[in-house]
Design an enzyme around this catalytic site. Structure first.
Site, PDB file in Angstrom:
ATOM      1  CG  ASP A 205      -1.880   0.841   1.262  1.00  0.00           C
ATOM      2  OD1 ASP A 205      -2.109   1.996   0.431  1.00  0.00           O
ATOM      3  OD2 ASP A 205      -2.662   1.012   2.160  1.00  0.00           O
ATOM      4  CG  ASP A 216      -4.526   5.572  -0.044  1.00  0.00           C
ATOM      5  OD1 ASP A 216      -3.887   4.531  -0.210  1.00  0.00           O
ATOM      6  OD2 ASP A 216      -5.222   5.447   1.026  1.00  0.00           O
ATOM      7  CG  HIS A 293      -7.683   8.854   6.926  1.00  0.00           C
ATOM      8  ND1 HIS A 293      -8.311   7.804   6.747  1.00  0.00           N
ATOM      9  CD2 HIS A 293      -6.412   8.304   7.036  1.00  0.00           C
ATOM     10  CE1 HIS A 293      -7.599   6.524   6.725  1.00  0.00           C
ATOM     11  NE2 HIS A 293      -6.346   7.021   6.734  1.00  0.00           N
ATOM     12  CD  GLU A 318      -8.197   1.458   2.706  1.00  0.00           C
ATOM     13  OE1 GLU A 318      -7.110   0.664   2.632  1.00  0.00           O
ATOM     14  OE2 GLU A 318      -8.072   2.678   3.171  1.00  0.00           O
ATOM     15  CD  GLU A 413      -6.538   2.450  -0.344  1.00  0.00           C
ATOM     16  OE1 GLU A 413      -6.861   3.273   0.175  1.00  0.00           O
ATOM     17  OE2 GLU A 413      -5.108   1.951  -0.185  1.00  0.00           O
TER      18      GLU A 413
END
Length: 432
Positions: A205, A216, A293, A318, A413
């Site tokens: 990731d 991301d 976030h 994800e 993701e």
């Protein structure tokens, strides 16, 4: 040559069609006119040569323009050099459905997109870097690799391809390479001797960003084919989440759809059958500029928030498939840290903590970082200062998130953008 042929062709016409010269004056005028014609011909020839040489030069230039540079192996050329126009390829386009079909043809919504074009292009550049780096990593990752070497190879490749430039372009957060029952937020600290094994399930990731617009995106690596159904469960669940996402869609509805797909899978590991579970306390999330976030969570089980997705938002969709309890807790040594996005001025007493905070502000701002990144910047003996920043609420630690020991977790993701006219899966590639 054409000029000579035309001149010679004129002579017989003159002889046949005109009377003989009468006196010397006429003869002299003929000579002078022929000399003039010779001069004109020479001039025409010279001009013709000049024109043809200009044409040749133009052709050579156009040939050079057509030559598009190719990426090296291993990749080292910045992607900006591979796209001389400065325009980067868009991701996979998915149309909105039901009540939002009208958006596809709305002129007003198209105009909104034209205004946002620079932002879209920035995030597409970050996505192109992600695609090229993960393609390279998939070609070299093998059992027996030291995890530290794996991460540093990946991160150095990102730095080259994105033309790292302080907070304008670079790595968005530390490389997560969590193994087996560790679901997320694990990267080796300096001195870690962990080696990748044939029977490991590794979640790779990593993130890239241009001007704080973050991609991301994650995938899972497993060498043993017995884990294929586990990987397929999270891949399908992620694609289901992407398909269900859209403007005005409730986040809880996406979670319910993801769980239904995820839990339709079973996997046999060493002769024992496991029902695949969605990890109920891990979520996708909205993404803001320099903010991984951004406040909204996308659940991967039913019964989440009633909040709706909105136009213009970025989301990381994800999913985590587990053979364990389907619930994670914090465990192991912490490596991930991030400065709190909304933190104001907090007075610090320790000079070393102030100094470390200055380094964090300059190099990462509100982007996540790890201890290896501080080591790389030349910071030493910083653990007490880092603890002080965490205790004061300026920096948040993100320890590894683990299911029960002995279980296996897979993850996929993608980053999506809810454009005014359509949904764009920014990070989609040929691989997944």
């Amino acid at each position: 040559m054409m000029a000579d042929e035309n001149f010679n062709a004129e002579i017989p016409i003159k002889e046949n069609g005109a009377s003989e010269p009468v006196d010397g004056n006429e003869e002299a005028s003929d000579v002078s006119s022929s000399v003039q014609k010779d001069g004109d011909v020479q001039k025409d020839e010279d001009e013709g040569k000049e024109v043809s040489s200009k044409k040749k030069k133009k052709k050579n230039k156009s040939k050079k323009k057509k030559e598009v540079p190719l990426q090296t192996d291993p990749p080292s050329m910045p992607v900006i050099d591979l796209f001389p126009s400065g325009e980067f390829p868009e991701g996979e386009i998915q149309q909105y459905k039901d009540d939002n079909i009208w958006r596809t043809t709305s002129e007003e919504k198209r105009e909104l997109e034209r205004l946002e074009k620079p932002k879209y292009n920035s995030v597409r550049q970050a996505a192109e870097v992600h695609r090229q780096v993960r393609k390279y990593m998939k070609s070299i990752v093998k059992p027996g690799m030291l995890m530290t070497d794996l991460c540093e190879t990946l991160e150095n490749t990102v730095r080259k391809l994105i033309s790292e430039d302080g907070l304008h372009a670079g790595i968005a957060f530390p490389t997560g390479c969590s193994l087996n029952w560790v679901a997320a937020h694990w990267t080796p600290n300096s001195g870690d001797k962990t080696v990748l094994q044939y029977d490991d399930v590794m979640k790779l990731d990593f993130g890239t960003h241009i001007d704080g617009y973050i991609v991301d995106c994650a995938f899972t690596v497993a060498f043993n084919p017995m884990f294929d159904p586990l990987l397929q469960a999270s891949r399908d669940a992620t694609n289901t989440g992407i398909k269900e996402a859209g403007i005005d869609v409730r986040l809880c509805d996406i979670g319910a759809a993801i769980q239904e797909v995820m839990e339709s899978y079973e996997v046999e590991i060493n002769g024992k059958m496991f029902q695949v579970k969605s990890i109920r306390n891990l979520n996708g999330h909205s993404i803001g500029q320099y903010q991984i976030h951004a406040g909204k969570s996308v659940p991967i089980v039913k019964g989440g928030e009633q909040t709706k997705m909105e136009e213009g938002e970025f989301y990381a969709i994800e999913t985590f498939a587990s053979t364990g309890k389907g619930y994670v807790r914090e465990d192991l040594e912490c490596s991930h840290y991030m400065k709190n996005f909304d933190v104001g001025h907090i007075p610090l007493r320790l000079p070393r903590a102030k100094q470390l905070l200055a380094t964090i502000n300059k190099n990462f701002s509100t982007l996540a970082f790890c201890r290896r990144y501080l080591d790389r910047l030349g910071e030493t003996k910083y653990l007490m200062a880092l603890k002080n920043l965490c205790d004061s609420g300026i920096v948040q630690p993100y320890p590894p998130l683990c299911d029960v020991k002995g279980s296996y977790v897979s993850q996929f993701e993608h980053t999506i953008l809810l454009r005014p006219t359509c949904k764009e899966v920014i990070s989609r590639g040929d691989d997944y």
